[in-house]
Design a protein around this motif. Structure first.
Motif, PDB file in Angstrom:
ATOM      1  N   HIS A  17      42.770  47.213  56.867  1.00 20.52           N
ATOM      2  CA  HIS A  17      42.302  48.585  57.086  1.00 20.52           C
ATOM      3  C   HIS A  17      42.079  48.916  58.562  1.00 20.52           C
ATOM      4  CE1 HIS A  17      38.492  46.362  57.237  1.00 20.52           C
ATOM      5  NE2 HIS A  17      37.967  47.414  57.846  1.00 20.52           N
ATOM      6  N   TRP A  22      45.972  53.271  54.524  1.00 17.74           N
ATOM      7  CA  TRP A  22      45.819  52.959  53.110  1.00 17.74           C
ATOM      8  C   TRP A  22      46.838  53.701  52.237  1.00 17.74           C
ATOM      9  CZ3 TRP A  22      44.133  49.788  49.573  1.00 17.74           C
ATOM     10  CH2 TRP A  22      43.980  50.234  48.261  1.00 17.74           C
ATOM     11  N   THR A  61      39.099  43.259  54.843  1.00 21.74           N
ATOM     12  CA  THR A  61      39.293  44.379  53.921  1.00 21.74           C
ATOM     13  C   THR A  61      38.831  43.995  52.519  1.00 21.74           C
ATOM     14  OG1 THR A  61      41.225  45.062  55.229  1.00 21.74           O
ATOM     15  CG2 THR A  61      40.988  46.037  53.039  1.00 21.74           C
TER      16      THR A  61
END
Length: 303
Positions: A17, A22, A61
């Motif tokens: 991330h 995303w 993440t």
């Protein structure tokens, strides 16, 4: 297909991330599942998809995902709920007005070709909420943001009711192609028909040394230049044969009396006009240098 086969098929799919988007990852993940025949029918509980998606997350993440579902464990949460929580966390909230502001102010960048410009217009419109008016908005921004006047003139002449975004792009590409072909034809024609001109490797024309007309232009230019030493034409001060002589009017070296601006009266020279002025000048010069006057007396009329 077995789970091990699925895992090996998507082994190169990872998400961090801190460095990745995303939306791009989840879209690629869905394509990976489709390629492996993993869907609601083959994976009703979403166990396989949950396991594959979590495996693709880097450690930091993965820790974020674990915190988002707390107090539920990642092993127990449903796949759809997991994706929704990750969507809410990683997809930033956008202002429609802010997105439209960026869309409407966009223009084609220097060096950006037509296809790249069209692609950027599409990207900027993704979060503008145009809905049914999307094609009209894309067409208007594409046409109005063009930097080349030829493409813009062609599109401005079209009936707006019959012009779609895809058609506008196609017409602009056609104009660009025709303009490039015409320029190449002009370059070839000019390079083959003009003497003394050669075409460079990048299409730039250069005049060869000694090309016809060059000497004539230089001659015409030199004929208009007056020498500051003697007042004659066709040569410069450095080329003048009188540049070391002294003026009979002011006595200074570097010019003759005919071009002298000093208001000094002298009686040691003979003033003549017309064709005889040059003879008089030469007479005065010879006398100043101490040369015998008898060489010139007969020429100017003295016994």
């Amino acid at each position: 297909m077995s789970l091990s086969g699925n895992a090996s098929f998507c082994s190169n799919l990872m998400f961090d991330h801190r460095a990745q988007e995303w939306c791009i990852f989840i879209s690629r993940f869905k394509q990976c599942c489709t390629a492996n025949d993993i869907d609601d029918r083959s994976d009703k509980a979403g166990v396989k998809r949950r396991a594959l998606s979590l495996t693709a997350l880097v450690e930091d993440t993965y820790r974020v995902a674990k915190d988002l579902v707390f107090p539920t464990d990642l092993e127990d949460i449903e796949y759809a709920t997991l994706v929704q929580k990750l969507n809410d966390h990683f997809i930033a909230k956008r202002s429609t007005f802010a997105e439209r502001y960026l869309f409407y102010k966009a223009e084609q960048r220097p060096g950006e070709d037509l296809n790249e410009w069209a692609s950027r217009v599409r990207h900027l419109a993704q979060h503008c909420g145009f809905k049914a008016r999307l094609d009209t908005a894309l067409r208007d921004r594409f046409v109005l943001g063009l930097v080349n006047s030829k493409e813009k003139e062609k599109l401005f002449a079209e009936n707006i009711d019959n012009l779609s975004f895809s058609k506008a792009l196609e017409m602009a590409l056609n104009v660009q192609c025709a303009r490039a072909a015409l320029q190449n034809a002009d370059v070839v024609s000019s390079g083959s028909s003009q003497p003394g001109v050669e075409r460079g490797s990048v299409g730039v024309f250069a005049v060869r040394p000694g090309a016809p007309g060059r000497a004539a232009r230089a001659s015409t230019f030199s004929e208009k230049v007056l020498c500051v030493v003697c007042g004659g034409k066709g040569h410069s001060k450095e080329q003048c044969r009188f540049k070391s002589y002294s003026c009979n009017k002011c006595g200074k070296q570097g010019h003759l009396q005919r071009v002298c601006n000093m208001n000094v009266k002298r009686n040691n020279y003979v003033e003549m006009h017309g064709k005889d002025s040059e003879v008089g000048e030469l007479f005065n010069i010879k006398c100043l240098k101490g040369e015998p006057m008898r060489l010139f007396c007969g020429f100017i009329g003295f016994a």
